[in-house]
Design a protein around this motif. Sequence first.
Motif, mmCIF file in Angstrom:
data_model
loop_
_atom_site.group_PDB
_atom_site.id
_atom_site.type_symbol
_atom_site.label_atom_id
_atom_site.label_comp_id
_atom_site.label_asym_id
_atom_site.label_seq_id
_atom_site.Cartn_x
_atom_site.Cartn_y
_atom_site.Cartn_z
ATOM 1 N N GLY A 1 70.077 21.346 50.146
ATOM 2 C CA GLY A 1 69.722 22.472 49.290
ATOM 3 C C GLY A 1 68.459 23.196 49.712
ATOM 4 O O GLY A 1 68.006 24.119 49.027
ATOM 5 N N LYS A 2 67.853 22.768 50.843
ATOM 6 C CA LYS A 2 66.641 23.433 51.308
ATOM 7 C C LYS A 2 66.986 24.791 51.902
ATOM 8 O O LYS A 2 67.992 24.955 52.596
ATOM 9 N N LYS A 3 66.123 25.764 51.642
ATOM 10 C CA LYS A 3 66.336 27.151 52.042
ATOM 11 C C LYS A 3 65.404 27.490 53.210
ATOM 12 O O LYS A 3 64.220 27.170 53.173
ATOM 13 N N TYR A 4 65.965 28.135 54.239
ATOM 14 C CA TYR A 4 65.182 28.520 55.413
ATOM 15 C C TYR A 4 65.308 30.026 55.643
ATOM 16 O O TYR A 4 66.437 30.546 55.732
ATOM 17 N N LEU A 5 64.191 30.713 55.751
ATOM 18 C CA LEU A 5 64.208 32.114 56.147
ATOM 19 C C LEU A 5 64.395 32.160 57.656
ATOM 20 O O LEU A 5 63.581 31.616 58.404
ATOM 21 N N ASP A 6 65.465 32.790 58.115
ATOM 22 C CA ASP A 6 65.807 32.777 59.535
ATOM 23 C C ASP A 6 64.986 33.832 60.284
ATOM 24 O O ASP A 6 65.466 34.902 60.638
ATOM 25 N N GLY A 7 63.732 33.499 60.509
ATOM 26 C CA GLY A 7 62.818 34.411 61.182
ATOM 27 C C GLY A 7 63.032 34.498 62.673
ATOM 28 O O GLY A 7 62.289 35.208 63.373
ATOM 29 N N ALA A 8 64.038 33.803 63.188
ATOM 30 C CA ALA A 8 64.349 33.835 64.614
ATOM 31 C C ALA A 8 65.746 34.383 64.887
ATOM 32 O O ALA A 8 66.141 34.518 66.041
ATOM 33 N N SER A 9 66.502 34.689 63.827
ATOM 34 C CA SER A 9 67.928 35.028 63.993
ATOM 35 C C SER A 9 68.624 33.969 64.835
ATOM 36 O O SER A 9 69.415 34.263 65.729
ATOM 37 N N GLY A 10 68.303 32.713 64.543
ATOM 38 C CA GLY A 10 68.825 31.599 65.340
ATOM 39 C C GLY A 10 68.121 31.566 66.674
ATOM 40 O O GLY A 10 67.029 31.024 66.818
ATOM 41 N N SER B 1 54.741 30.537 77.858
ATOM 42 C CA SER B 1 53.679 31.518 78.110
ATOM 43 C C SER B 1 52.860 31.023 79.289
ATOM 44 O O SER B 1 53.074 29.926 79.797
ATOM 45 N N GLY B 2 51.892 31.838 79.683
ATOM 46 C CA GLY B 2 51.042 31.480 80.817
ATOM 47 C C GLY B 2 51.581 32.073 82.093
ATOM 48 O O GLY B 2 52.788 32.072 82.329
ATOM 49 N N ILE B 3 50.700 32.608 82.913
ATOM 50 C CA ILE B 3 51.113 33.281 84.132
ATOM 51 C C ILE B 3 51.784 32.329 85.112
ATOM 52 O O ILE B 3 52.588 32.734 85.955
ATOM 53 N N ASP B 4 51.487 31.009 84.993
ATOM 54 C CA ASP B 4 52.146 30.028 85.854
ATOM 55 C C ASP B 4 53.456 29.534 85.256
ATOM 56 O O ASP B 4 54.184 28.754 85.888
ATOM 57 N N GLY B 5 53.754 29.969 84.036
ATOM 58 C CA GLY B 5 54.994 29.558 83.382
ATOM 59 C C GLY B 5 54.965 28.142 82.863
ATOM 60 O O GLY B 5 55.980 27.632 82.385
ATOM 61 N N ILE B 6 53.814 27.499 82.912
ATOM 62 C CA ILE B 6 53.713 26.105 82.488
ATOM 63 C C ILE B 6 52.706 25.945 81.363
ATOM 64 O O ILE B 6 52.992 25.372 80.316
ATOM 65 N N ASN B 7 51.499 26.475 81.588
ATOM 66 C CA ASN B 7 50.410 26.287 80.637
ATOM 67 C C ASN B 7 50.314 27.474 79.683
ATOM 68 O O ASN B 7 49.720 28.502 80.009
ATOM 69 N N GLY B 8 50.895 27.326 78.531
ATOM 70 C CA GLY B 8 50.870 28.389 77.543
ATOM 71 C C GLY B 8 51.810 28.082 76.392
ATOM 72 O O GLY B 8 52.785 27.338 76.560
ATOM 73 N N ASP B 9 51.498 28.632 75.216
ATOM 74 C CA ASP B 9 52.298 28.394 74.019
ATOM 75 C C ASP B 9 52.521 29.704 73.290
ATOM 76 O O ASP B 9 51.574 30.468 73.060
ATOM 77 N N SER B 10 53.759 29.956 72.905
ATOM 78 C CA SER B 10 54.034 31.137 72.093
ATOM 79 C C SER B 10 55.311 30.938 71.292
ATOM 80 O O SER B 10 56.114 30.051 71.585
ATOM 81 N N ILE B 11 55.465 31.781 70.276
ATOM 82 C CA ILE B 11 56.688 31.812 69.487
ATOM 83 C C ILE B 11 57.163 33.259 69.382
ATOM 84 O O ILE B 11 56.371 34.197 69.562
ATOM 85 N N ILE B 12 58.455 33.417 69.129
ATOM 86 C CA ILE B 12 59.026 34.743 68.912
ATOM 87 C C ILE B 12 59.426 34.869 67.449
ATOM 88 O O ILE B 12 60.053 33.966 66.884
ATOM 89 N N ILE B 13 59.034 35.988 66.850
ATOM 90 C CA ILE B 13 59.457 36.323 65.488
ATOM 91 C C ILE B 13 60.529 37.405 65.636
ATOM 92 O O ILE B 13 60.250 38.512 66.092
ATOM 93 N N SER B 14 61.758 37.070 65.275
ATOM 94 C CA SER B 14 62.888 37.995 65.492
ATOM 95 C C SER B 14 63.908 37.851 64.364
ATOM 96 O O SER B 14 65.006 37.353 64.575
ATOM 97 N N PRO B 15 63.548 38.278 63.163
ATOM 98 C CA PRO B 15 64.461 38.134 62.026
ATOM 99 C C PRO B 15 65.676 39.039 62.171
ATOM 100 O O PRO B 15 65.686 39.944 63.012
ATOM 101 N N PRO B 16 66.712 38.837 61.373
ATOM 102 C CA PRO B 16 67.844 39.768 61.375
ATOM 103 C C PRO B 16 67.363 41.207 61.196
ATOM 104 O O PRO B 16 66.407 41.466 60.456
ATOM 105 N N LEU B 17 68.038 42.138 61.852
ATOM 106 C CA LEU B 17 67.654 43.547 61.775
ATOM 107 C C LEU B 17 67.820 44.098 60.367
ATOM 108 O O LEU B 17 67.269 45.151 60.032
#
Length: 448
Positions: free
Chosen positions: A31-40, A402-418
Motif C-alpha cells: 500500500g506504499k505510494k511512490y511518486l514516479d519522479g524518474a518515469s521508471g 558523473s565525472g569527466i573520467d566516467g568513474i568518480n562522480g555522483d548524480s541523479i536524473i529527475i524525469s517525471p511523466p510529462l
Amino acid sequence: MERTYLIKPLLDESLPMIDYGKGIYLYDKEGKKYLDGASGAVTANIGHGVSEIIEAMQEQAKKVSFVYRSQFTSESAEKLAEKIAALTPADLNWCFFVNSGSEAVETAMKMAIQYWQEKGIQTKTKVLSRWVSYHGITLGALSLSGHTGRRARFVPLLEDFPVINPPYCYRCPYNLEAPSCGYLCAQELELAIKRIGANHIAAFIAEPVIGAAGGAIAPPKDYFKTIKKICEDHDILFIADEVMTGFGRTGSMLAMEQYGVIPDIVALGKGMGAGYAPIAAAVASEKVIEPILAGTKVVMSGHTLSANPQSCAVSLAVLEYLEKNQIVSEVESKGDYLKNMLLQLKNQYSFIGDIRGKGLMLGIEFVEDVTTKSPFQREALVTQRMISLAKEKGLLVYPAGSGIDGINGDSIIISPPLTITKSEIDVLVSLLQATFDEFRAQLKLGGV
C-alpha cells in the motif's frame, strides 16, 4: 528472504512488490505510494494506468498480437510509421521497429555502415562517439558507449569507438566557458577524424542530452551545429540517440530540433511506448535509404518481434495521446518551473554541485566540495544512498554517472511523466528536500 527464481539487478536484493500505477504514482502490495519522479527509466512519459492506452491494447489483442515482419505487415505498424514520419522533422521518414533502445542504436549503426556499402564504399565501418555517453547494453551499442563502468567487464569484446570529450560544461576539460570556448570539445571530432581517416568512418553518434552516463548533461546552444558541420565536411553521417529524449521529453518531438540540427538517422525508444509495451525504432532519412532502395533493397537487421502489431498499436495510441492532449507544448514551462525549484535547493545544500538538463530531463550532480567540485569518494556510494533515501520517502529518481573520467562522480536524473502538474512538481520537490535533509543529517553524523 523468500527464495526467488528471478534475476534482479542485485541478486539478493528484496524489492517491493508492485501492485498498480495511476498517473504519476506507483503503489506496492503493502500500500506504499511512490511518486514516479524518474518515469521508471525515463520511460513512462504519460504516466501510469491511462485508460485510452489500455483500450488500444485490448482492441489490438482482439485482432492479432503477432505476425512475422517478413510474412505480413499490419495496419498498426503502417500507421505508426506514418505517424512518426509526420512527427519527426525534415525527411526522417523510414522507420525500422525493434524492441529496445539498444536494438535501435545497433540498427542505426548497421544502417549507417550499409549506406556507404550500397554506395560502393566498403572502408567506412567505424561509428565514432563520445566519452561519458551511453547507447545501450548489447555489444554493438556498448562499443559506442563511453560509459566506463558498464564497459569494464567486456572491454576485450568491444570496439574503441568513444574518441572525444563530452560537452560537460560543469567540468570542462579546457577550463573554459561557452560560447567563448569555441566549442573545443566539439572541435576534437575534427582531430579524431584526421587521425583515424574519414575513409574509415561511417557515422558519429551522440545523445542530445547525456543520460545515464552523465546525469542530464545538455550542451551549449551551437555545439551540435559544430558537430554536424564537421560530419558533413568529412562525408560522415550523424546519428542522434534520442532513446531518452525523443517524443517530448525536452519540450520538442526530437531534442535535436532545439539545437537546430537534423540528424541522418535517429534512434528512438522509451517514451515511444511510454512503458506500456516494449518498442523502439531506428528512423532513417530519405538520403540514407535512397542507395539501399536502389541497391539490395534490404536493411540488414531484424528481430522476431520487430513491428509486431500489438506493440505498434500501443505506441500509436501513446503518440496520439500526446498530440490530443497537447502534452509536449507544456513541457518547457513545467521544466523551467522544476529547474527553478531545484536551483533554490542548490542554495540550501552544500553537496549539490550542479543543476542541469533540458525540459523534464534534469540532473543533479553531488559533490563533496562545491568550490573545488571534488566528488565524494566512490566507497561513499552517494548516488545509491540518494536513490535509497528518496525511495524510503516515497520518491523514485534515476541513478546516473558523473565525472569527466566516467568513474568518480555522483548524480541523479529527475524525469517525471510529462503529464505531471505544477502542484505535483511541488510535491516532488518537497520529497526531494526531505531526502536531502536526511542525507545532510547523515553527513554530519559521519555516515557518508
